[in-house]
Design a protein around this motif. Structure first.
Motif, PDB file in Angstrom:
ATOM      1  N   ILE A 250       0.854  -1.191   0.000  1.00 13.90           N
ATOM      2  CA  ILE A 250       0.000   0.000   0.000  1.00 13.90           C
ATOM      3  C   ILE A 250       0.888   1.240   0.000  1.00 13.90           C
ATOM      4  O   ILE A 250       1.673   1.451   0.929  1.00 13.90           O
ATOM      5  N   GLY A 251       0.777   2.033  -1.036  1.00 12.18           N
ATOM      6  CA  GLY A 251       1.525   3.283  -1.095  1.00 12.18           C
ATOM      7  C   GLY A 251       0.922   4.331  -0.163  1.00 12.18           C
ATOM      8  O   GLY A 251      -0.282   4.307   0.137  1.00 12.18           O
ATOM      9  N   HIS A 252       1.747   5.275   0.279  1.00 14.39           N
ATOM     10  CA  HIS A 252       1.258   6.287   1.222  1.00 14.39           C
ATOM     11  C   HIS A 252       0.115   7.105   0.623  1.00 14.39           C
ATOM     12  O   HIS A 252      -0.824   7.490   1.337  1.00 14.39           O
ATOM     13  N   SER A 253       0.163   7.401  -0.673  1.00 10.40           N
ATOM     14  CA  SER A 253      -0.911   8.192  -1.283  1.00 10.40           C
ATOM     15  C   SER A 253      -2.253   7.474  -1.189  1.00 10.40           C
ATOM     16  O   SER A 253      -3.300   8.111  -1.042  1.00 10.40           O
ATOM     17  N   ALA A 254      -2.236   6.131  -1.255  1.00 12.15           N
ATOM     18  CA  ALA A 254      -3.470   5.362  -1.118  1.00 12.15           C
ATOM     19  C   ALA A 254      -4.005   5.456   0.310  1.00 12.15           C
ATOM     20  O   ALA A 254      -5.202   5.683   0.534  1.00 12.15           O
ATOM     21  N   LEU A 255      -3.119   5.283   1.299  1.00 16.58           N
ATOM     22  CA  LEU A 255      -3.545   5.389   2.698  1.00 16.58           C
ATOM     23  C   LEU A 255      -4.059   6.792   2.993  1.00 16.58           C
ATOM     24  O   LEU A 255      -5.094   6.965   3.653  1.00 16.58           O
ATOM     25  N   GLU A 256      -3.365   7.788   2.511  1.00 15.59           N
ATOM     26  CA  GLU A 256      -3.747   9.177   2.751  1.00 15.59           C
ATOM     27  C   GLU A 256      -5.155   9.456   2.232  1.00 15.59           C
ATOM     28  O   GLU A 256      -5.951  10.157   2.872  1.00 15.59           O
ATOM     29  N   MET A 257      -5.480   8.885   1.084  1.00 18.90           N
ATOM     30  CA  MET A 257      -6.794   9.088   0.489  1.00 18.90           C
ATOM     31  C   MET A 257      -7.887   8.454   1.353  1.00 18.90           C
ATOM     32  O   MET A 257      -8.973   9.027   1.547  1.00 18.90           O
ATOM     33  N   VAL A 258      -7.619   7.261   1.876  1.00 16.13           N
ATOM     34  CA  VAL A 258      -8.589   6.587   2.753  1.00 16.13           C
ATOM     35  C   VAL A 258      -8.806   7.399   4.027  1.00 16.13           C
ATOM     36  O   VAL A 258      -9.944   7.600   4.466  1.00 16.13           O
ATOM     37  N   LEU A 259      -7.719   7.865   4.626  1.00 16.31           N
ATOM     38  CA  LEU A 259      -7.830   8.653   5.857  1.00 16.31           C
ATOM     39  C   LEU A 259      -8.620   9.941   5.624  1.00 16.31           C
ATOM     40  O   LEU A 259      -9.325  10.419   6.510  1.00 16.31           O
ATOM     41  N   ARG A 260      -8.538  10.470   4.418  1.00 14.07           N
ATOM     42  CA  ARG A 260      -9.216  11.722   4.102  1.00 14.07           C
ATOM     43  C   ARG A 260     -10.710  11.524   3.849  1.00 14.07           C
ATOM     44  O   ARG A 260     -11.525  12.382   4.192  1.00 14.07           O
ATOM     45  N   HIS A 261     -11.096  10.386   3.268  1.00 16.68           N
ATOM     46  CA  HIS A 261     -12.471  10.243   2.791  1.00 16.68           C
ATOM     47  C   HIS A 261     -13.321   9.217   3.541  1.00 16.68           C
ATOM     48  O   HIS A 261     -14.553   9.266   3.434  1.00 16.68           O
ATOM     49  N   ILE A 262     -12.726   8.289   4.242  1.00 20.02           N
ATOM     50  CA  ILE A 262     -13.499   7.223   4.887  1.00 20.02           C
ATOM     51  C   ILE A 262     -13.621   7.526   6.381  1.00 20.02           C
ATOM     52  O   ILE A 262     -12.635   7.484   7.111  1.00 20.02           O
ATOM     53  N   PRO A 263     -14.820   7.821   6.860  1.00 16.16           N
ATOM     54  CA  PRO A 263     -15.010   8.151   8.278  1.00 16.16           C
ATOM     55  C   PRO A 263     -14.549   7.005   9.187  1.00 16.16           C
ATOM     56  O   PRO A 263     -14.752   5.832   8.887  1.00 16.16           O
ATOM     57  N   GLY A 264     -13.941   7.381  10.312  1.00 16.90           N
ATOM     58  CA  GLY A 264     -13.509   6.388  11.280  1.00 16.90           C
ATOM     59  C   GLY A 264     -12.153   5.779  10.994  1.00 16.90           C
ATOM     60  O   GLY A 264     -11.670   4.955  11.778  1.00 16.90           O
ATOM     61  N   SER A 265     -11.537   6.155   9.880  1.00 18.13           N
ATOM     62  CA  SER A 265     -10.224   5.601   9.537  1.00 18.13           C
ATOM     63  C   SER A 265      -9.139   6.261  10.390  1.00 18.13           C
ATOM     64  O   SER A 265      -9.187   7.468  10.643  1.00 18.13           O
ATOM     65  N   ARG A 266      -8.169   5.460  10.796  1.00 26.34           N
ATOM     66  CA  ARG A 266      -7.077   5.976  11.627  1.00 26.34           C
ATOM     67  C   ARG A 266      -5.773   5.313  11.213  1.00 26.34           C
ATOM     68  O   ARG A 266      -5.729   4.099  10.992  1.00 26.34           O
ATOM     69  N   ALA A 267      -4.725   6.101  11.091  1.00 27.34           N
ATOM     70  CA  ALA A 267      -3.420   5.560  10.693  1.00 27.34           C
ATOM     71  C   ALA A 267      -2.900   4.614  11.772  1.00 27.34           C
ATOM     72  O   ALA A 267      -2.922   4.948  12.957  1.00 27.34           O
ATOM     73  N   PRO A 268      -2.417   3.434  11.404  1.00 28.03           N
ATOM     74  CA  PRO A 268      -1.945   2.464  12.401  1.00 28.03           C
ATOM     75  C   PRO A 268      -0.639   2.869  13.074  1.00 28.03           C
ATOM     76  O   PRO A 268      -0.343   2.394  14.174  1.00 28.03           O
ATOM     77  N   LEU A 269       0.162   3.715  12.404  1.00 29.27           N
ATOM     78  CA  LEU A 269       1.470   4.082  12.943  1.00 29.27           C
ATOM     79  C   LEU A 269       1.527   5.583  13.219  1.00 29.27           C
ATOM     80  O   LEU A 269       0.805   6.370  12.601  1.00 29.27           O
ATOM     81  N   ASP A 270       2.396   5.986  14.147  1.00 27.72           N
ATOM     82  CA  ASP A 270       2.487   7.392  14.542  1.00 27.72           C
ATOM     83  C   ASP A 270       3.040   8.273  13.428  1.00 27.72           C
ATOM     84  O   ASP A 270       2.624   9.417  13.264  1.00 27.72           O
TER      85      ASP A 270
END
Length: 463
Positions: A250-270
């Motif tokens: 999973i590329g960071h841009s993909a994770l960033e998009m999920v965190l931005r648009h999907i409610p309740g999403s939280r990054a697993p790492l600090d």
């Protein structure tokens, strides 16, 4: 056409023959909004016999047909192009039989329904993908779906023992055999798996079942680049063998998009990292996999393959990790249109493909944003470029043929495939002519001619 419509209405019942534009609209548009067509009608048969009669009537009238499952495809394979009878299989949703080794289900069963039926019988059905709540078994088989557990269990093709298929003239082939070995000539079921409904209409299937899982361990791991992800996969295989059931990049841009648009999403790492791996181990015998996974990841960290990581401490946390992965496509849909590529390359060349494709696209299209993720364990990547700003993206999408040429030529040059698990549909029907040999296309057309000489079954798809 009126006579055909009246005959179809008699077969499926008035409530299950849709002819109004508003009633047909959900069936005539794909979920991404990329493909929109018009159907003569939508027929919703409730049994294999009704499917066969619908097909027979359409064949006799010379009217083309489009089979459709959950309408979750990404290449327009289940969307009408204009004037076809759309055959929706949602009412064929019964589980016919379950035993220790197999489950027999109708094509309209959702993947979740099959998983739950297997679980209720104390067994495990491993096919798993993001759209499993709405994707149907018929569609999964018609596109030879892969999903996240191909690494251990194989594609939909590998999970299939037998099929029931209505042929383009309305005859029904009953190949619902539960045998693991049957060497009596051509294995006919494989003609229809991955054919996207262009050779016949799958109405039921016998699928393999496995012992229930006793232990699962899930980790979200940060890596510096795809090369280190591949090195980590090799290390895990060396020490844990076929306990690795999923290995997702999973590329960071993909994770960033999920965190931005999907409610309740939280990054697993600090901290943010350029790349992540979601790895899952499963076993039917041992009770704990957390300790061996922790040990291997610690060694990988010392070797410089892992920068950070979190091992799920509960089933809820593991599900949270998976939601991040499974919501990437939905987040992309919300963000806007991208040029989607579902490609496969040899695992050893994944890092090379990503590096060369990124460089070529950014050089040709400055400002391009690459969302890259996929099933690295089996060499399948979803490589989706776009531009962040809407006004810039419209111009970029207009360059789709040029973008495809860069990506697909590189994939082909690395010994890969331009469609790993989504199929060809309308999206890649013409594109594939550049990469398959003339002999391959001749053989495919010969098979189509033998089974569907009038080209009535899902015309304009695949070929």
């Amino acid at each position: 056409m009126n006579a055909l419509l009246e005959a179809l209405r008699v077969v499926v019942g008035p409530a299950h023959l849709l002819t109004g534009d508003a009633d047909m609209a959900p069936y005539c548009r794909d979920w991404r909004g990329r493909y929109q067509g018009q159907a003569l009608c939508v027929a919703r048969p409730g049994s294999t016999g009704e499917v066969a009669e619908v097909v027979r009537l359409c064949a006799a009238a010379g009217v083309p047909m489009v089979p459709q499952g959950g309408n979750t495809g990404l290449c327009g394979g289940g969307v009408p192009r204009g004037g076809e009878v759309l055959i929706s299989l949602g009412r064929l949703n019964r589980v016919r039989a379950v035993d220790e080794d197999s489950i027999t289900v109708e094509a309209g069963c959702t993947l979740t329904q099959v998983q739950e039926a297997a679980r209720a019988a104390g067994r495990f059905f491993p096919l798993s993908l993001a759209a499993e709540g709405s994707a149907t078994i018929g569609g999964n088989l018609s596109t030879n779906a892969g999903g996240v557990q191909v690494l251990r269990y194989g594609n939909a093709r590998d999970l299939t023992l037998g099929l029931e298929v209505v042929l383009p003239d309305g005859r029904c082939w009953n190949g619902l055999r539960r045998l693991r070995k049957d060497n009596t000539g051509y294995d006919l079921k494989h003609w229809f798996i991955g054919a996207e409904g262009s050779l016949g209409l799958i109405t039921a299937a016998v699928l393999k079942l496995y012992p229930p899982l006793r232990a699962t361990a899930t980790a979200w791991v940060a890596v510096a680049d795809p090369a280190r992800a591949v090195a980590l996969l090799s290390r895990l295989r060396q020490h844990l063998g076929d306990r690795i059931s999923a290995f997702e990049l999973i590329g960071h841009s993909a994770l960033e998009m999920v965190l931005r648009h999907i409610p309740g999403s939280r990054a697993p790492l600090d901290k943010a990292h350029p790349w992540y791996v979601l790895v899952e181990l499963t076993d039917t015998l041992v009770a704990d996999l957390t300790a061996p996974l922790t040990s291997v990841l610690a060694d990988a960290s010392l070797a410089g393959e892992v920068k950070d990581g979190a091992i799920a401490a509960s089933e809820i946390q593991a599900r949270d990790f998976w939601r991040l992965r499974e919501n990437i496509s939905e987040a992309q849909r919300i963000e806007g249109i991208s040029i989607k590529h579902d490609v496969a390359v040899p695992i050893a060349r994944i890092a090379e493909f990503i590096a060369r494709a990124d460089q070529a696209l950014v050089s040709e299209f400055p400002g391009a944003r690459i969302v890259c993720f996929g099933h690295v364990g089996d060499g399948n990547l979803h490589y989706n470029p776009s531009r962040p700003a809407v006004q810039d993206n419209d111009a970029f999408i207009a360059q789709t043929p040029r973008v495809n040429r860069i990506v697909h030529d590189l994939v082909h040059g690395l010994g890969g495939s331009i469609s790993a698990e989504h199929g060809l549909g309308q999206l890649k029907r013409d594109e594939i002519l550049r990469y398959k040999s003339g002999l391959e296309m001749e053989l495919m057309r010969s098979l189509k001619q033998a089974l569907d000489p009038c080209c009535l079954m899902n015309p304009g798809k695949v070929l």
